[in-house]
Motif scaffolding. Sequence first.
Motif, mmCIF file in Angstrom:
data_model
loop_
_atom_site.group_PDB
_atom_site.id
_atom_site.type_symbol
_atom_site.label_atom_id
_atom_site.label_comp_id
_atom_site.label_asym_id
_atom_site.label_seq_id
_atom_site.Cartn_x
_atom_site.Cartn_y
_atom_site.Cartn_z
ATOM 1 N N SER A 1 -11.967 -65.056 15.216
ATOM 2 C CA SER A 1 -11.939 -64.573 16.599
ATOM 3 C C SER A 1 -11.038 -63.353 16.710
ATOM 4 O O SER A 1 -10.097 -63.185 15.926
ATOM 5 N N GLY A 2 -11.323 -62.531 17.682
ATOM 6 C CA GLY A 2 -10.492 -61.345 17.911
ATOM 7 C C GLY A 2 -11.022 -60.549 19.085
ATOM 8 O O GLY A 2 -11.974 -60.964 19.748
ATOM 9 N N THR A 3 -10.382 -59.406 19.302
ATOM 10 C CA THR A 3 -10.789 -58.513 20.389
ATOM 11 C C THR A 3 -11.527 -57.334 19.775
ATOM 12 O O THR A 3 -11.234 -56.967 18.637
ATOM 13 N N ALA A 4 -12.479 -56.788 20.535
ATOM 14 C CA ALA A 4 -13.201 -55.611 20.053
ATOM 15 C C ALA A 4 -12.199 -54.536 19.636
ATOM 16 O O ALA A 4 -11.260 -54.232 20.369
ATOM 17 N N GLY A 5 -12.385 -53.999 18.460
ATOM 18 C CA GLY A 5 -11.449 -53.029 17.913
ATOM 19 C C GLY A 5 -10.595 -53.612 16.800
ATOM 20 O O GLY A 5 -10.065 -52.874 15.973
ATOM 21 N N ILE B 1 -13.922 -56.273 8.115
ATOM 22 C CA ILE B 1 -14.898 -56.189 9.216
ATOM 23 C C ILE B 1 -14.205 -55.677 10.478
ATOM 24 O O ILE B 1 -13.125 -56.146 10.839
ATOM 25 N N HIS B 2 -14.848 -54.714 11.087
ATOM 26 C CA HIS B 2 -14.346 -54.133 12.341
ATOM 27 C C HIS B 2 -15.139 -54.732 13.497
ATOM 28 O O HIS B 2 -16.353 -54.558 13.546
ATOM 29 N N PHE B 3 -14.462 -55.451 14.377
ATOM 30 C CA PHE B 3 -15.140 -55.995 15.556
ATOM 31 C C PHE B 3 -15.464 -54.840 16.502
ATOM 32 O O PHE B 3 -14.559 -54.198 17.021
ATOM 33 N N VAL B 4 -16.747 -54.608 16.716
ATOM 34 C CA VAL B 4 -17.149 -53.432 17.514
ATOM 35 C C VAL B 4 -17.480 -53.814 18.959
ATOM 36 O O VAL B 4 -16.948 -53.241 19.895
ATOM 37 N N THR B 5 -18.365 -54.770 19.115
ATOM 38 C CA THR B 5 -18.827 -55.123 20.462
ATOM 39 C C THR B 5 -18.542 -56.592 20.746
ATOM 40 O O THR B 5 -18.702 -57.435 19.853
ATOM 41 N N HIS C 1 -16.243 -64.572 16.988
ATOM 42 C CA HIS C 1 -16.156 -64.552 18.452
ATOM 43 C C HIS C 1 -15.336 -63.324 18.837
ATOM 44 O O HIS C 1 -14.131 -63.261 18.565
ATOM 45 N N VAL C 2 -15.981 -62.360 19.439
ATOM 46 C CA VAL C 2 -15.329 -61.085 19.750
ATOM 47 C C VAL C 2 -15.146 -60.954 21.265
ATOM 48 O O VAL C 2 -16.126 -60.938 22.013
ATOM 49 N N ALA C 3 -13.896 -60.865 21.678
ATOM 50 C CA ALA C 3 -13.589 -60.715 23.108
ATOM 51 C C ALA C 3 -13.611 -59.231 23.483
ATOM 52 O O ALA C 3 -13.292 -58.381 22.647
ATOM 53 N N PRO C 4 -13.983 -58.908 24.720
ATOM 54 C CA PRO C 4 -14.015 -57.479 25.101
ATOM 55 C C PRO C 4 -12.608 -56.887 25.183
ATOM 56 O O PRO C 4 -11.648 -57.596 25.469
ATOM 57 N N LYS C 5 -12.523 -55.577 24.920
ATOM 58 C CA LYS C 5 -11.227 -54.885 24.979
ATOM 59 C C LYS C 5 -11.253 -53.895 26.133
ATOM 60 O O LYS C 5 -12.186 -53.103 26.251
ATOM 61 N N LYS C 6 -10.262 -53.962 26.961
ATOM 62 C CA LYS C 6 -10.165 -53.007 28.073
ATOM 63 C C LYS C 6 -8.792 -52.343 28.026
ATOM 64 O O LYS C 6 -7.781 -52.960 28.335
ATOM 65 N N ASN C 7 -8.805 -51.082 27.605
ATOM 66 C CA ASN C 7 -7.546 -50.335 27.551
ATOM 67 C C ASN C 7 -7.210 -49.728 28.890
ATOM 68 O O ASN C 7 -6.070 -49.664 29.297
ATOM 69 N N LEU C 8 -8.241 -49.210 29.520
ATOM 70 C CA LEU C 8 -8.037 -48.584 30.819
ATOM 71 C C LEU C 8 -8.451 -49.573 31.891
ATOM 72 O O LEU C 8 -9.363 -50.363 31.694
ATOM 73 N N ASN D 1 -17.907 -46.301 27.124
ATOM 74 C CA ASN D 1 -18.567 -46.046 25.847
ATOM 75 C C ASN D 1 -18.099 -47.035 24.790
ATOM 76 O O ASN D 1 -16.907 -47.285 24.646
ATOM 77 N N LYS D 2 -19.049 -47.591 24.061
ATOM 78 C CA LYS D 2 -18.755 -48.640 23.082
ATOM 79 C C LYS D 2 -17.746 -48.159 22.039
ATOM 80 O O LYS D 2 -16.785 -48.860 21.728
ATOM 81 N N GLU D 3 -17.963 -46.965 21.508
ATOM 82 C CA GLU D 3 -17.082 -46.462 20.440
ATOM 83 C C GLU D 3 -15.721 -46.059 21.015
ATOM 84 O O GLU D 3 -14.681 -46.420 20.477
ATOM 85 N N LEU D 4 -15.759 -45.301 22.135
ATOM 86 C CA LEU D 4 -14.505 -44.787 22.691
ATOM 87 C C LEU D 4 -13.621 -45.904 23.228
ATOM 88 O O LEU D 4 -12.389 -45.834 23.129
#
Lengths: 176, 258
Positions: free
Chosen positions: A40-44, A107-111, A138-145, B42-45
């Motif tokens: 498990s992890g966060t996207a990115g 592996i890089h969690f992308v989406t 299990h990939v959780a969404p990442k929200k930076n902004l 954006n998915k990548e950004l």
Amino acid sequence: MKTKLLIPILMFTALAFVAHAQTVTAQPLNLQISSSKTLSGTAGDFVAVTGTITNTSSQQLQGVTTYLSLSDNQTHKPVDLEDWSAEKGLYVGTIDAGATLPLNWKIHFVTAGDYSLIIVAETIGNPTPQVSEITQFHVAPKKNLNPAQVLPVALGVPILLVFALFLLAYRRKVDE
Amino acid sequence: MKKSLTIWKKELRGEFYTWKSMLWLVIASLTFSLTSYLLLTNKELSLLDQTELMWLLSKVIVGIAFLVTALDAASIITTEFDKDTAENLFLSPISLADLMIGKFLAVLTLWAAIFLVAIPYIIVASAGSGLTLAFMGHVALLGTLGVSAFTVLIFALSLLFRTGKNTITTSLIALLALGIPATFASTLKNDPVSQLLAHVNPMDAIFSSLDNVLVDYHTSVLQNWQYIVAVVGFLAVSLVFLYVSTRIFAKQGIVKND
């Protein structure tokens, strides 16, 4: 006449079954996942999928290749690994009889989402590839902004400026 | 100085009086909005760290500012030649220095307008990072130095070329020649020649300094002195070039005999 025809057909069918049975039973490779079955992890985030490949046969195996297969659990469709892993496949090459070699993927969690990953191994001359057990992602969404802050500004500033321009144009018209 | 301020005010009236002349500011804000939206969706950004997102936004702000001010600087003097108003202007009791300072202030005002529009975007992009003031401060400092250097350089070209078309084309080519290598990844700058070019390229210095501030948390001016010196050096070279071109301009006279 019928018997004459039936005997070769039966013999051929039996031979085909035997050949197939030999193919299925001859599993010279054994794939084992040593990392957790659920990651498990966060996207990115980056995670490591590790395992081993063992030559369980009594002969040296050549041209062994392993590669990843990732599928989306929600859409049930395969996922393009381009952004997920720099190395989609690992060429193992030759494995001596009884030898075990390590396998390691970054592996890089992308989406965000749930995914299933398997490692597939194939050998030259063996028509049946072998697969590992499934590793669940299990990939959780990442929200930076913060969308609640960014969107009002992204929409508001151009609207304010357009309003200011209209005001300017109106003022100029009144002046004239 | 009073005459310079008069010219500055006159130019500002031209720049900001009509809605058409201010449409570029709306387009600039739409570009910042689009960038912010992409950073969010954006998915990548959206996988980038917040500091990386801020760095990307800072490059967009500086890039837009350079483009707008370069185009303005390239036309603000040459328009006097293109519209045949230069002769009357130079026959009036206004020195070349007054004219240059007034027009320079007008170009800097455009940069100030872009920076003001960018401030809300800077604030929301850096919210929670503790880098908002450093973000604003370094964009203001490096942007002002960079815009000043490019404007001086373009003014020098304007006096030499005396036509809008040639000045605008040369200015844009110069901007791209310095801007494109600055966007290359650092892995492409490993050889000595690329490293030397990166050290003297003001655009590269600005982007590297913003990287140093926003990604590496080296927020003080002292920690960025080597980049600031590169931009100041470019400004000094541009000033020397302007001095030489004014001498050539004065020698050739207002009406140039080709």
